[in-house]
Design an enzyme around this catalytic site. Structure first.
Site, short mmCIF file in Angstrom:
data_model
loop_
_atom_site.label_atom_id
_atom_site.label_comp_id
_atom_site.label_asym_id
_atom_site.label_seq_id
_atom_site.Cartn_x
_atom_site.Cartn_y
_atom_site.Cartn_z
N HIS A 259 29.72 44.70 40.49
CA HIS A 259 28.20 45.75 40.46
C HIS A 259 27.08 44.67 39.82
O HIS A 259 25.80 45.34 39.49
CB HIS A 259 28.26 46.90 38.97
CG HIS A 259 28.87 47.59 38.63
ND1 HIS A 259 28.60 48.97 39.84
CD2 HIS A 259 30.28 48.60 38.53
CE1 HIS A 259 29.61 50.39 40.00
NE2 HIS A 259 30.51 49.61 38.52
N LYS B 112 29.68 48.05 47.80
CA LYS B 112 29.22 48.19 46.85
C LYS B 112 27.63 48.37 46.91
O LYS B 112 27.33 48.74 48.32
CB LYS B 112 29.10 48.10 45.09
CG LYS B 112 30.18 49.07 44.37
CD LYS B 112 30.23 48.42 42.94
CE LYS B 112 31.54 49.45 42.83
NZ LYS B 112 32.68 48.75 41.96
N SER C 116 29.89 48.83 34.32
CA SER C 116 29.37 49.73 34.94
C SER C 116 29.09 51.41 33.47
O SER C 116 28.35 51.82 34.60
CB SER C 116 30.93 50.17 35.77
OG SER C 116 31.79 50.98 35.11
#
Ligand SMILES: *Cc1c(COP(=O)(O)O)cnc(C)c1O
Length: 395
Positions: free
Chosen positions: A211, A242, A183
């Protein structure tokens, strides 16, 4: 007692504040999106959400959630194995497995719980967990809850990983654990080579795709698609918080027996509430969208490419990225902090990161791109970076 404790806490909090590390929350009064408004009256362009596919305020997901409120109600008031499982939970688990080419899926309230509850039920002190040094906090906590012997290798460093695998040979079972996309830098774990080492040194592999799912790979299936190794890792964890809608929820997906065991023994699954039906239904809708086409993913990739290219052309130092995370390197914590503040004055909401979140001397501003950003949004951000960057003699 509390008087003494209060004094202690106040001192600690003051220390956090004076080190410049105190986290304050900015209050939004609009839905999450590219253009947001804060309670302080700021209208800003948002470049710090994990809203990669722009689904946080998706009309389709909102519609699905509304319909599901009528069909399935609001809350489950139960953990999964008592009376907290609906047809929607089961369908979402199946669809996630289909999407990642895995055998079965188990849902959690968050990816934090998925990672927190994955190791302890599967491994004992006879076993080994070999973990990347930059893995997410939830993986670190999950490893701590498990008695397996711990090995750590330098971020994405295959030589070090090999050393650790050699040292872990006396253990009974071995598992290598890595984030798919890291990240802070936006780099992708070298999963093809990790799998080759796993094969050579007889280890299993787990990837956290939080991610990377919805972000990398030709159809957004994450790191295993990116390296053409779909279905080849034993365990994938991920989030619905996300790219996949941004509400809440996490999952572990992988080999059937592993998921079976987690349903029996994984503590955050056994002792924490089921995700609400509206979240499960919206998750199903996200999976359908992902299967139906890649237009949002294409826009996200194009936005990332465009932003990085323009920033580099303007003289900024950008970490090479394969994801939707762009680290604008500034190296100095004060510069990163001040630049983020000045960008906010220009209507661009980004966050500066500095030690201890990133290594000493590697301060940066992290820019997160989204399919919700238009070309105009990107140009406005790039212009603001250019203006502030010149003012601060960064470029
Ligand atoms: C965000 C993130 C998590 C936590 O996800 P939640 O669903 O918000 O708990 C876990 N792992 C990684 C790598 C993440 O980036």
């Amino acid at each position: 007692m509390y008087k003494k404790f209060q004094t202690h806490l106040k001192k600690e909090l003051d220390a956090i504040e004076s080190a410049g590390l105190f986290k304050k929350e900015r209050v939004l009064t609009t839905p999450q999106g590219a253009e947001i408004k804060t309670q302080a009256g700021l209208n800003v362009l948002n470049f710090c959400a994990n809203n990669y596919l722009g689904l946080s305020n998706s009309p389709e997901l909102i519609e699905t959630a509304k319909k599901t409120l009528d069909s399935h109600g609001y809350g489950m008031s139960s953990v999964r194995f008592i009376c907290g499982t609906t047809d929607l939970h089961k369908e979402l688990e199946e669809r996630i497995a289909r999407f990642f080419h895995t055998e079965d899926t188990i849902l959690y309230a968050a990816a934090f719980d998925a990672n927190g509850g994955v190791f302890e039920p599967l491994l004992t002190n006879e076993d080994a967990i070999i973990s990347d040094s930059l893995n997410h906090a939830s993986i670190i906590d999950g490893v701590r809850l498990c008695k397996a012997k711990r090995f750590r290798y330098t971020n994405a460093d295959l030589e070090d990983l090999e050393d650790q695998l050699i040292q872990a040979q006396p253990q009974r079972y071995r598992i290598i654990v890595t984030d798919g996309v890291f990240s802070m830098d936006g780099n992708v774990a070298p999963l093809d080579k990790i799998l080759a080492l796993a094969e050579q040194y007889d280890a299993m592999v787990m990837v956290d795709e939080s991610h990377s799912a919805g972000v990398i790979g030709d159809t957004g299936r994450g790191t295993t698609e990116y390296y053409d190794v779909l279905g080849k890792v034993e365990i994938i964890s991920g989030t619905l918080g996300k790219a996949f809608g941004g509400a809440i929820g996490g999952f572990t997906t992988g080999k059937k027996e592993i998921i079976d065991m987690l349903r029996q023994r994984s503590r955050p699954y056994l002792f924490s509430n089921s995700i609400p039906p509206i979240v499960a239904a919206a998750g199903i809708e996200v999976m359908k969208m992902m299967e139906a086409g890649t237009e949002k993913l294409r826009i996200l990739k194009e936005n990332t490419r465009y932003f990085a290219e323009k920033m580099i052309a303007n003289g900024f130092d950008i970490k090479p990225t394969k994801s939707a995370i762009c680290a604008v390197m500034l190296y100095d914590a004060k510069v990163a902090q001040e630049m983020a503040a000045r960008l906010l004055d220009e209507g661009i909401y980004v966050i500066g990161f500095y030690f201890p979140v990133v290594p000493q001397g590697e301060a940066r501003i992290r820019v997160q791109l989204s399919a919700a950003h238009s070309k105009e949004h990107l140009d406005k951000a790039i212009e603001a970076f250019k203006k502030v960057g010149k003012d601060m003699a960064v470029i």
